[in-house]
Design a protein around this motif. Structure first.
Motif, PDB file in Angstrom:
ATOM      1  N   PHE A 131       0.800  -1.133   0.070  1.00 30.08           N
ATOM      2  CA  PHE A 131       0.174  -0.066  -0.082  1.00 30.08           C
ATOM      3  C   PHE A 131       1.006   1.270  -0.027  1.00 30.08           C
ATOM      4  CE2 PHE A 131      -2.706   3.388   1.797  1.00 30.08           C
ATOM      5  CZ  PHE A 131      -3.706   3.291   0.988  1.00 30.08           C
ATOM      6  N   THR A 133       1.150   4.153   1.559  1.00 34.78           N
ATOM      7  CA  THR A 133       1.785   4.580   2.812  1.00 34.78           C
ATOM      8  C   THR A 133       2.715   3.677   3.376  1.00 34.78           C
ATOM      9  OG1 THR A 133      -0.147   3.995   3.981  1.00 34.78           O
ATOM     10  CG2 THR A 133       0.060   6.211   3.375  1.00 34.78           C
ATOM     11  N   ARG A 187       3.923  -9.362   5.374  1.00 33.05           N
ATOM     12  CA  ARG A 187       2.643  -8.329   5.575  1.00 33.05           C
ATOM     13  C   ARG A 187       1.671  -9.145   4.844  1.00 33.05           C
ATOM     14  NH1 ARG A 187       0.744  -4.183   2.845  1.00 33.05           N
ATOM     15  NH2 ARG A 187      -0.669  -2.999   3.860  1.00 33.05           N
ATOM     16  N   LYS A 265     -11.925   2.838   8.229  1.00 37.61           N
ATOM     17  CA  LYS A 265     -12.578   2.052   7.252  1.00 37.61           C
ATOM     18  C   LYS A 265     -13.586   1.220   7.820  1.00 37.61           C
ATOM     19  CE  LYS A 265      -8.924   2.554   3.765  1.00 37.61           C
ATOM     20  NZ  LYS A 265      -9.483   2.462   2.229  1.00 37.61           N
ATOM     21  N   ARG A 410     -10.570   4.498  -8.978  1.00 38.20           N
ATOM     22  CA  ARG A 410     -11.096   3.546  -8.081  1.00 38.20           C
ATOM     23  C   ARG A 410     -12.578   4.719  -7.367  1.00 38.20           C
ATOM     24  NH1 ARG A 410      -8.328   3.356  -1.987  1.00 38.20           N
ATOM     25  NH2 ARG A 410      -9.182   5.344  -1.564  1.00 38.20           N
TER      26      ARG A 410
HETATM   27  N1  F0G Z   1      -3.437   0.159   4.799  1.00 35.11           N
HETATM   28  C1  F0G Z   1      -4.246   0.110   3.960  1.00 35.11           C
HETATM   29  C2  F0G Z   1      -4.640  -1.217   3.506  1.00 35.11           C
HETATM   30  C3  F0G Z   1      -5.223   1.232   3.787  1.00 35.11           C
HETATM   31  O1  F0G Z   1      -5.954   1.236   2.876  1.00 35.11           O
HETATM   32  C4  F0G Z   1      -4.770   2.339   4.452  1.00 35.11           C
HETATM   33  C5  F0G Z   1      -5.385   3.613   4.057  1.00 35.11           C
HETATM   34  C6  F0G Z   1      -3.795   2.493   5.307  1.00 35.11           C
HETATM   35  C7  F0G Z   1      -2.992   1.334   5.491  1.00 35.11           C
HETATM   36  C8  F0G Z   1      -3.372   3.875   5.925  1.00 35.11           C
HETATM   37  O2  F0G Z   1      -4.234   4.116   6.851  1.00 35.11           O
HETATM   38  O3  F0G Z   1      -5.002   6.332   5.966  1.00 35.11           O
HETATM   39  O4  F0G Z   1      -5.675   5.466   8.423  1.00 35.11           O
HETATM   40  O5  F0G Z   1      -3.442   6.303   7.634  1.00 35.11           O
HETATM   41  N2  F0G Z   1      -6.313   3.770   2.954  1.00 35.11           N
HETATM   42  C9  F0G Z   1      -6.749   5.233   2.395  1.00 35.11           C
HETATM   43  C10 F0G Z   1      -7.635   4.885   1.143  1.00 35.11           C
HETATM   44  C11 F0G Z   1      -6.140   6.087   2.582  1.00 35.11           C
HETATM   45  O6  F0G Z   1      -8.038   5.643   0.607  1.00 35.11           O
HETATM   46  O7  F0G Z   1      -7.517   3.593   0.501  1.00 35.11           O
HETATM   47  P1  F0G Z   1      -4.562   5.703   7.110  1.00 35.11           P
END
Ligand code: F0G
Length: 481
Positions: A131, A133, A187, A265, A410
């Motif tokens: 992902f 981040t 992971r 989420k 998306r």
């Molecule tokens: N892991 C996954 C699978 C995610 O979808 C997200 C965030 C994160 C980690 C990071 O989490 O945003 O709370 O810091 N997904 C959002 C998205 C940003 O729009 O899909 P977070």
């Protein structure tokens, strides 16, 4: 929850009623064109007031339940020892089965702390998929992300129920190539966000755990979309038929060494957490929590959100809640398939994903087709989606673009936020756009930030295709539609 109709089709039913609403408006076409120009053709830079349906993300935009809101009123504001934290810890223990809980302000903060504690320069992290981040944190720590997914993961038109599975043969090859001592952890991301929200199976999780445990490699589980992955396991894995979602979840968690999630989420709040039963792992991370987030009983979250997350965790194992997003996504995908629009199948968690490569065959990947499609769809509909492709992939150290495995638009479906007529509207405008796809051109960067460039990057269209698209739309629907 899906019900069967008398014509044999299924319909996703909303298992809630609406008590509080926020008015929204559909900006006129000329405003939409101006707004996307002002935003540098980047949907992240649009203002909410210019957006009709916000399908940018399902993060922090889900409707909350009455019980979540009620719990927020009982928040105990204390810097240390807040009762709200102990209610969260109790919910984590009951729902997920973990004894040690570290609250953080959101998912990426969990990633930061986990990587800080477990990854040193030269280390490798194996993943079913990265992902944005997560990869940024591993890269910044001097580590390397190695993805070990199967061939089917990248097939956008597929009937494979578990495209998020980690490929075991490639896992073995990676272990052979890098050596066990360099692998910080493996992971598993519950529904692989960047390739269409695709789940992995419980069988796969068990196999990964068995292999990793035999080598002494910890299994880290990203559970940001955990209830959706559990729901798909319940629906798609035959030997799990009859198990409750809570039961599925607990079996999943029994395979996990270290769990983290964005609470924005599945849990429909705004926060995040890390949880484990491994005291040594907990103690490696704990000292860093007050340095980067806040004291161990709030971790950068407001106590109101901690209360909401505690309730959200309990509610996400309710089938009506766990299925609320996923069933809408399935309907969205099915309706677009009927309209001939290329979408990722099978439907996954979090969003309907349009395959921009198949949609815009004439736009090369170097001209960011998914970004162009996101901008074009906004012009045609006022609906804001998100690019998930080469734009969302940072360049290599030499500055050269790294072409993404997929080019996706998306369209996230925040849980319980929109109604079926909203979905139908989005389907109709996307079908119109598909019929006029030859009008859409590519994009190029005008301003490119050094990291996670998709957030703040500004782009310009190749030519004047935004205005041309708007003219075609006006000819069919009039200026103010
Ligand atoms: N892991 C996954 C699978 C995610 O979808 C997200 C965030 C994160 C980690 C990071 O989490 O945003 O709370 O810091 N997904 C959002 C998205 C940003 O729009 O899909 P977070």
């Amino acid at each position: 929850m899906k019900i069967k109709l008398s014509n044999g089709k299924t319909l996703p039913l909303e298992m809630h009623k609406i008590k509080i609403v926020q008015p929204t408006c559909l900006p006129p076409l000329r405003r939409r064109l101006r707004a996307i120009e002002e935003a540098g053709y980047n949907t992240f830079l649009l203002r909410s007031q210019d957006v009709f349906l916000d399908m940018l993300t399902d993060s922090g935009t889900n409707a909350m339940s009455d019980n979540q809101l009620a719990a927020m009123m009982t928040a105990d504001d204390a810097y240390a020892g807040s009762e709200s934290f102990f209610r969260l810890a109790e919910a984590v223990r009951e729902v997920l089965g973990f004894r040690y809980v570290l609250p953080v302000h959101q998912g990426r903060a969990a990633e930061h702390l986990i990587v800080k504690a477990l990854v040193k320069p030269g280390d490798v992290v194996l993943m079913n998929y990265h992902f944005t981040t997560t990869k940024a944190h591993v890269d910044l720590a001097g580590g390397k992300v190695v993805e070990v997914f199967g061939d089917e993961a990248l097939e956008t038109a597929s009937s494979c129920p578990f495209k998020g599975n980690l490929d075991l043969e490639r896992f073995d090859l990676a272990v052979h190539e890098y050596g066990t001592e360099r692998i910080a952890f493996v992971r598993m991301e519950a529904t692989t966000n960047l390739i269409g929200g695709q789940p992995f199976s419980l069988e796969n999780l068990r196999q990964v755990k068995a292999r990793a445990a035999a080598l002494g490699i910890p299994l880290v589980f990203d559970g940001s979309l955990i209830s959706e992955n559990a729901y798909f396991i319940q629906q798609r894995e035959p030997d799990l038929a009859g198990a409750t979602l809570q039961e599925v979840l607990r079996v999943m968690m029994s395979q996990v060494d270290l769990f983290y999630m964005s609470g924005r989420k599945s849990a429909a709040a705004r926060g995040g957490l890390i949880a484990t039963n491994d005291r040594a792992l907990y103690e490696r991370i704990l000292p860093w929590l007050p340095v980067y987030e806040g004291f161990s009983t709030y971790g950068g979250m407001s106590t109101k959100e901690i209360e909401a997350m505690a309730v959200g965790l309990r509610e996400m194992v309710d089938p009506a809640v766990a299925s609320s997003g996923a069933d809408f996504v399935e309907h969205f995908v099915a309706r677009l398939e009927e309209a001939g629009v290329p979408v990722v199948t099978p439907a996954g968690g979090l969003a309907c994903h349009v395959d921009a490569r198949r949609f815009l065959l004439h736009v090369p990947q170097s001209a960011y087709p998914a970004g162009a499609l996101a901008a074009a769809f906004y012009i045609a509909s006022g609906v804001r989606g998100m690019e998930r492709g080469t734009l969302s992939t940072d360049p290599d150290p030499s500055g050269a673009d790294v072409l993404a495995d997929m080019e996706l638009l998306r369209l996230a479906v925040p849980r319980r936020t929109y109604t079926l007529s909203h979905i139908e509207y989005a389907v109709d405008r996307l079908a119109w756009l598909f019929a006029h796809r030859e009008l859409i051109g590519g994009l190029r960067f005008v301003e490119q930030p050094p990291v996670l460039r998709f957030f703040f990057g500004r782009l310009a269209p190749d030519g004047d295709w935004g205005a041309e698209l708007a003219r075609a739309f006006a000819a069919d629907f009039g200026e103010d539609c």
